[in-house]
Write a protein that holds these residues in place. Structure first.
Motif, PDB file in Angstrom:
ATOM      1  N   GLN A  83       1.140  -0.821   0.034  1.00 15.64           N
ATOM      2  CA  GLN A  83       0.105  -0.312  -0.322  1.00 15.64           C
ATOM      3  C   GLN A  83       0.416   1.187   0.113  1.00 15.64           C
ATOM      4  OE1 GLN A  83      -4.123  -0.481   2.598  1.00 15.64           O
ATOM      5  NE2 GLN A  83      -2.741  -1.703   3.570  1.00 15.64           N
ATOM      6  N   GLY A  84       1.920   1.180   0.597  1.00 13.64           N
ATOM      7  CA  GLY A  84       2.219   2.245   0.543  1.00 13.64           C
ATOM      8  C   GLY A  84       3.757   2.923  -0.294  1.00 13.64           C
ATOM      9  N   LEU A  85       4.038   1.564  -1.543  1.00 16.79           N
ATOM     10  CA  LEU A  85       4.272   1.695  -3.147  1.00 16.79           C
ATOM     11  C   LEU A  85       2.835   2.439  -3.749  1.00 16.79           C
ATOM     12  CD1 LEU A  85       6.200  -1.745  -3.177  1.00 16.79           C
ATOM     13  CD2 LEU A  85       7.253   0.337  -3.325  1.00 16.79           C
ATOM     14  N   GLN A  86       2.145   1.650  -3.386  1.00 18.20           N
ATOM     15  CA  GLN A  86       0.703   2.523  -3.902  1.00 18.20           C
ATOM     16  C   GLN A  86       0.469   4.036  -4.138  1.00 18.20           C
ATOM     17  OE1 GLN A  86      -3.149   0.009  -3.410  1.00 18.20           O
ATOM     18  NE2 GLN A  86      -2.157  -1.447  -4.484  1.00 18.20           N
ATOM     19  N   GLU A  87       0.749   5.066  -2.820  1.00 18.09           N
ATOM     20  CA  GLU A  87       0.770   5.598  -2.604  1.00 18.09           C
ATOM     21  C   GLU A  87       1.642   6.786  -3.164  1.00 18.09           C
ATOM     22  OE1 GLU A  87      -2.431   6.911  -1.280  1.00 18.09           O
ATOM     23  OE2 GLU A  87      -3.366   5.148  -0.592  1.00 18.09           O
ATOM     24  N   PHE A 110       2.159  11.109  -0.651  1.00 16.55           N
ATOM     25  CA  PHE A 110       3.015  10.904  -0.334  1.00 16.55           C
ATOM     26  C   PHE A 110       3.311  10.842   1.312  1.00 16.55           C
ATOM     27  CE2 PHE A 110       4.653  13.080  -4.356  1.00 16.55           C
ATOM     28  CZ  PHE A 110       5.778  12.321  -4.979  1.00 16.55           C
ATOM     29  N   PRO A 111       2.741  12.098   2.561  1.00 15.98           N
ATOM     30  CA  PRO A 111       3.071  11.466   3.508  1.00 15.98           C
ATOM     31  C   PRO A 111       2.198  10.411   3.603  1.00 15.98           C
ATOM     32  CG  PRO A 111       1.323  13.845   2.644  1.00 15.98           C
ATOM     33  CD  PRO A 111       2.217  13.562   1.524  1.00 15.98           C
ATOM     34  N   THR A 112       1.034  10.271   2.721  1.00 21.17           N
ATOM     35  CA  THR A 112       0.428   8.670   3.437  1.00 21.17           C
ATOM     36  C   THR A 112       1.108   7.566   3.018  1.00 21.17           C
ATOM     37  OG1 THR A 112      -1.196   9.856   2.904  1.00 21.17           O
ATOM     38  CG2 THR A 112      -1.714   6.938   2.687  1.00 21.17           C
ATOM     39  N   ALA A 113       2.205   7.862   1.578  1.00 19.97           N
ATOM     40  CA  ALA A 113       3.280   6.761   1.482  1.00 19.97           C
ATOM     41  C   ALA A 113       3.840   6.411   2.303  1.00 19.97           C
ATOM     42  CB  ALA A 113       3.796   6.844   0.438  1.00 19.97           C
ATOM     43  N   LEU A 114       5.144   7.581   3.266  1.00 16.29           N
ATOM     44  CA  LEU A 114       5.995   7.588   4.336  1.00 16.29           C
ATOM     45  C   LEU A 114       5.181   7.058   5.184  1.00 16.29           C
ATOM     46  CD1 LEU A 114       8.108   9.141   4.265  1.00 16.29           C
ATOM     47  CD2 LEU A 114       7.059  10.413   6.036  1.00 16.29           C
ATOM     48  N   SER A 115       3.868   6.977   5.961  1.00 20.42           N
ATOM     49  CA  SER A 115       3.640   6.471   6.712  1.00 20.42           C
ATOM     50  C   SER A 115       3.197   5.369   6.849  1.00 20.42           C
ATOM     51  CB  SER A 115       2.004   6.793   7.410  1.00 20.42           C
ATOM     52  OG  SER A 115       1.698   6.295   8.767  1.00 20.42           O
ATOM     53  N   LEU A 116       2.819   4.759   5.328  1.00 20.59           N
ATOM     54  CA  LEU A 116       2.691   3.411   5.132  1.00 20.59           C
ATOM     55  C   LEU A 116       3.932   2.000   5.447  1.00 20.59           C
ATOM     56  CD1 LEU A 116      -0.780   3.538   3.062  1.00 20.59           C
ATOM     57  CD2 LEU A 116       0.077   1.984   5.054  1.00 20.59           C
ATOM     58  N   LEU A 117       4.566   3.485   4.158  1.00 16.86           N
ATOM     59  CA  LEU A 117       6.315   2.149   4.247  1.00 16.86           C
ATOM     60  C   LEU A 117       6.750   2.762   6.130  1.00 16.86           C
ATOM     61  CD1 LEU A 117       7.467   4.509   1.371  1.00 16.86           C
ATOM     62  CD2 LEU A 117       6.726   1.800   1.258  1.00 16.86           C
ATOM     63  N   GLN A 118       6.838   3.214   6.648  1.00 23.33           N
ATOM     64  CA  GLN A 118       7.057   3.176   7.929  1.00 23.33           C
ATOM     65  C   GLN A 118       6.396   1.911   9.109  1.00 23.33           C
ATOM     66  OE1 GLN A 118       6.806   6.930   9.179  1.00 23.33           O
ATOM     67  NE2 GLN A 118       8.520   8.017   9.209  1.00 23.33           N
ATOM     68  N   GLU A 119       5.707   2.063   8.695  1.00 20.70           N
ATOM     69  CA  GLU A 119       4.533   0.521   9.406  1.00 20.70           C
ATOM     70  C   GLU A 119       5.327  -0.512   8.654  1.00 20.70           C
ATOM     71  OE1 GLU A 119       2.199   0.594  11.486  1.00 20.70           O
ATOM     72  OE2 GLU A 119       1.635   2.152  11.650  1.00 20.70           O
ATOM     73  N   ALA A 120       5.445  -0.521   7.899  1.00 25.23           N
ATOM     74  CA  ALA A 120       6.698  -1.900   7.502  1.00 25.23           C
ATOM     75  C   ALA A 120       7.430  -2.154   7.566  1.00 25.23           C
ATOM     76  CB  ALA A 120       6.547  -2.185   5.292  1.00 25.23           C
ATOM     77  N   ALA A 121       8.353  -1.018   7.890  1.00 33.68           N
ATOM     78  CA  ALA A 121       9.872  -0.986   7.865  1.00 33.68           C
ATOM     79  C   ALA A 121       9.821  -1.606   9.455  1.00 33.68           C
ATOM     80  CB  ALA A 121      10.728   0.354   7.678  1.00 33.68           C
ATOM     81  N   GLY A 122       9.043  -1.474  10.567  1.00 39.05           N
ATOM     82  CA  GLY A 122       8.985  -2.216  11.700  1.00 39.05           C
ATOM     83  C   GLY A 122       8.478  -3.482  11.581  1.00 39.05           C
ATOM     84  N   GLY A 123       7.606  -3.732  10.324  1.00 35.67           N
ATOM     85  CA  GLY A 123       7.241  -5.062  10.633  1.00 35.67           C
ATOM     86  C   GLY A 123       8.372  -6.331  10.370  1.00 35.67           C
ATOM     87  N   PHE A 124       7.444  -7.995  10.182  1.00 37.42           N
ATOM     88  CA  PHE A 124       8.638  -8.019   9.715  1.00 37.42           C
ATOM     89  C   PHE A 124       9.009  -8.733   8.392  1.00 37.42           C
ATOM     90  CE2 PHE A 124       9.722 -13.459  10.471  1.00 37.42           C
ATOM     91  CZ  PHE A 124       9.602 -13.197  11.608  1.00 37.42           C
ATOM     92  N   CYS A 125      10.450  -8.616   8.604  1.00 38.94           N
ATOM     93  CA  CYS A 125      10.981  -9.144   7.462  1.00 38.94           C
ATOM     94  C   CYS A 125      12.451  -9.037   7.586  1.00 38.94           C
ATOM     95  CB  CYS A 125      10.843  -8.051   6.591  1.00 38.94           C
ATOM     96  SG  CYS A 125      11.924  -6.002   6.866  1.00 38.94           S
ATOM     97  N   SER A 126      13.610  -9.239   6.095  1.00 36.83           N
ATOM     98  CA  SER A 126      14.133  -9.800   6.263  1.00 36.83           C
ATOM     99  C   SER A 126      14.626  -8.383   6.405  1.00 36.83           C
ATOM    100  CB  SER A 126      14.993 -10.518   5.370  1.00 36.83           C
ATOM    101  OG  SER A 126      14.432  -9.835   3.196  1.00 36.83           O
ATOM    102  N   LYS A 127      16.530  -8.693   6.685  1.00 40.76           N
ATOM    103  CA  LYS A 127      17.440  -7.411   6.017  1.00 40.76           C
ATOM    104  C   LYS A 127      17.279  -6.516   4.730  1.00 40.76           C
ATOM    105  CE  LYS A 127      21.139  -8.363   9.632  1.00 40.76           C
ATOM    106  NZ  LYS A 127      22.463  -8.411  10.177  1.00 40.76           N
TER     107      LYS A 127
END
Length: 637
Positions: free
Chosen positions: A209-213, A219-236
């Motif tokens: 969703q961050g990429l879609q925004e 951009f503000p919505t995209a930034l918020s969603l991407l920050q959420e993703a960065a705090g999620g469960f993912c590889s380096k």
């Protein structure tokens, strides 16, 4: 029947147990082990489905299906929509055991029917696990609405109540967060738990969703969603990709320092995330920090030239990971790895723009050496490459060589352009200088567009060849060969007679075709160049005509006007020279530069010619004219 269930359960436990146990050997051995497990699970599933669907056997069957599909997805390196057929067959088996059918239903309708009609407690956990897999397929396909609808059905009334979101919160992320995975029994091991899969889905949903925004410009919505993703469960690797996207988003928001922080974090997490380094160079360019930009580009080129690192070993923990679910054109564009030759060209271009001539020459020659090695087959031709057309690169290299004082090398470089474009230019080219592509397509627009495109290509070839002659003219002038310089300038002007340019007295406007505007500037520079050489040879009348023609093309051009004054002065037409000089000195300083600034930027390869056309004797000429005017005033009094 009870014996079959016990046998199948034991077999399933053994296959899944092999997964949880650490195995010896490297990545190849691990792949072979997983292949055998995948085949074993597939064989077991076929055995179970050889019997009619029965409620007691369904928890086992759905668990085997879940484990089997996880291995299938991991083997394909992507979540493929076609794999959802396995889920469909599983859901139909559930309906069959309940005495219902749903062959003609879509997947959304099938899930709705199953979740409405099946209330058996033992089936809730297996169905939720399959629902999580279904969500993974839909996320990979970008069907976020279908994912949200599925989790609304999977959630209980209590879950749905907890998923209510206020303004500014994201519906899908709220539903995923509120979804409670039913407790899983200990009897049948899973190769990836539904709780772990939930974390992966949440991160992937925020990332997508961050990429879609970001693509939509929110951009503000995209930034918020991407920050959420960065705090999620993912590889380096994925965290570095998310940080790169955050940097690009911040740059689009006009926050270059914040962008640098995100991009540097991406490199700290995974230095092999080379697109982040490429974006770092772009941000430094935007900030005007040339030293830092060139350092970033040099490091990027050095890293790209090295052998790529060995492929990472298979993850021992999860078969479905965020990187398997996030594939969008926006992400592909942001994370595109530049070709080493593209970076080498950017180094050459930035050095030339910054006046670092020696470095620019070195980089251009290195780039042209790469060109000889078959660069055209290595660089993408889809418009994503940073490379200009090859003749322009040759002309830029010639410009750098001229500024470095290597005039003979510049002449040779231009000869290559001239020889390669000669057969591509028609004898006559009639183009309306304000002809533009129509905004609204009409019948026959495709044919007209192709015709216009062909004419534009011919104009480009003409501009390149004329620029080649122009550079040769200035190079011969620097070598003190005025006759040869005049010959090349004349060839340039003769070439330009093939196409109709703006009528005399018409200044360039933004309505002009870019190619025509460039041709105008080349014609002006060639007239000034030839005029200066006529002055050198004492042919002042011919020089005067060239400067007059130059002012007809570009009224008020300070270089042409200054040379015109000098020609008049040398012809002993001092009163006219003084009048023109007074008119020139009264014009606002920098007017010509302001006029050019309003239009399109000129090609980089014309930079050295523009510098050489500047009138170098302003102060001595002004002093002579002031003395003349002072003497004339005394005589009059």
């Amino acid at each position: 029947e009870q014996g079959c269930l016990q046998f199948w359960a034991a077999r399933s436990r053994a296959l899944a147990g092999r997964w949880t146990a650490a195995g010896p050997g490297g990545a190849a051995a691990e792949r072979e082990r997983r292949r055998r497990q995948r085949e074993g699970l597939g064989e077991l599933l076929r055995s179970i489905r050889g019997l009619p669907a029965a409620l007691p056997a369904l928890p086992l069957e759905l668990t085997v299906l879940y484990n089997s599909l996880l291995f299938t997805v991991e083997a394909s390196d992507s979540a493929i929509e076609g794999e959802a057929d396995g889920i469909r067959q599983g859901l139909l088996r559930v309906l069959e055991a309940c005495g219902a059918c749903g062959q003609d239903l879509s997947m959304e309708e099938l899930w709705q029917k199953v979740l409405q009609e099946v209330t058996v407690e033992e089936l809730q956990a297996p169905l939720h696990r399959l629902g999580a897999l279904q969500a993974a397929w839909w996320l990979a396909a970008g069907r976020l609405g279908s994912v949200a609808g599925l989790f609304q059905r999977l959630s209980t009334a209590e879950d749905t109540g907890r998923a209510h979101y206020s303004k500014g919160q994201n519906e899908l992320l709220s539903l995923l967060k509120a979804w409670r995975v039913p407790a899983e029994g200990d009897s049948l091991p899973l190769v990836q738990s539904a709780e772990d899969l939930k974390e992966v889905l949440w991160t992937a949903a925020a990332f997508l969703q961050g990429l879609q925004e970001l693509e939509a410009g929110n951009f503000p919505t995209a930034l918020s969603l991407l920050q959420e993703a960065a705090g999620g469960f993912c590889s380096k690797k994925v965290l570095a990709q998310i940080s790169t996207c955050l940097g690009c988003c911040a740059q689009q928001m006009g926050k270059p320092q914040t962008a640098l922080q995100h991009l540097k974090r991406a490199l700290q997490v995974d230095f092999q995330c080379l697109p982040a380094l490429s974006h770092v160079a772009a941000v430094y360019h935007e900030l005007g920090e040339t030293d830092a930009e060139l350092q970033a580009l040099a490091l990027l080129y050095e890293t790209l030239e090295k052998k790529p690192p060995a492929a990472a070993s298979l993850s021992p923990c999860f078969l479905i990971q965020t990187e398997l679910l996030v594939h969008t054109p926006t992400l592909t564009s942001l994370l595109r790895h530049p070709h080493p030759s593209e970076v080498k060209y950017l180094l050459a271009q930035r050095c030339l723009q910054d006046g670092r001539v020696a470095d620019a020459v070195e980089h251009y020659l290195d780039f042209l050496a790469l060109l000889q090695e078959g660069l055209q087959q290595q660089v993408p031709l889809d418009g994503s490459s940073a490379l200009p057309r090859i003749p322009e690169v040759f002309l830029e290299a010639a410009s750098a060589l001229e500024q470095a004082g290597r005039h003979q090398d510049a002449i040779t470089m231009c000869e290559e352009v001239i020889s390669r474009t000669t057969d591509l230019i028609p004898r006559m080219l009639r183009v309306d200088e304000r002809l533009e592509q129509p905004e609204c397509p009409s019948p026959g627009a495709g044919l007209a567009g192709g015709f216009l495109s062909h004419k534009k290509e011919s104009l480009c070839c003409l501009a390149w060849r004329a620029a080649g002659y122009l550079h040769q003219g200035w190079a011969w002038a620097k070598l003190g060969e005025s006759k040869e310089a005049i010959t090349q300038f004349t060839r340039c002007l003769s070439d330009l007679l093939r196409v109709r340019l703006c009528e005399p007295g018409i200044e360039p406007t933004e309505n002009l075709l870019p190619e025509v505007e460039v041709l105008q500037k080349i014609r002006l520079l060639s007239l000034i160049g030839r005029g200066t050489q006529f002055l050198e040879m004492g042919r002042h009348k011919e020089a005067l005509l060239d400067f007059q023609h130059g002012l007809q093309i570009s009224p008020g051009n300070p270089a042409a006007a200054s040379y015109l004054v000098q020609a008049l002065w040398k012809l002993d037409r001092k009163q006219e020279a003084a009048a023109h000089w007074q008119k020139l000195s009264q014009s606002s300083p920098g007017k010509e530069g302001q006029q050019e600034g309003k239009g399109r930027p000129l090609p980089l390869y014309l930079g050295s010619c523009l510098e050489q056309a500047v009138f170098p004797h302003s102060e001595p000429l002004a002093s002579c004219i002031q003395d003349y005017l002072g003497t004339a005033a005394q005589d009059t009094s």
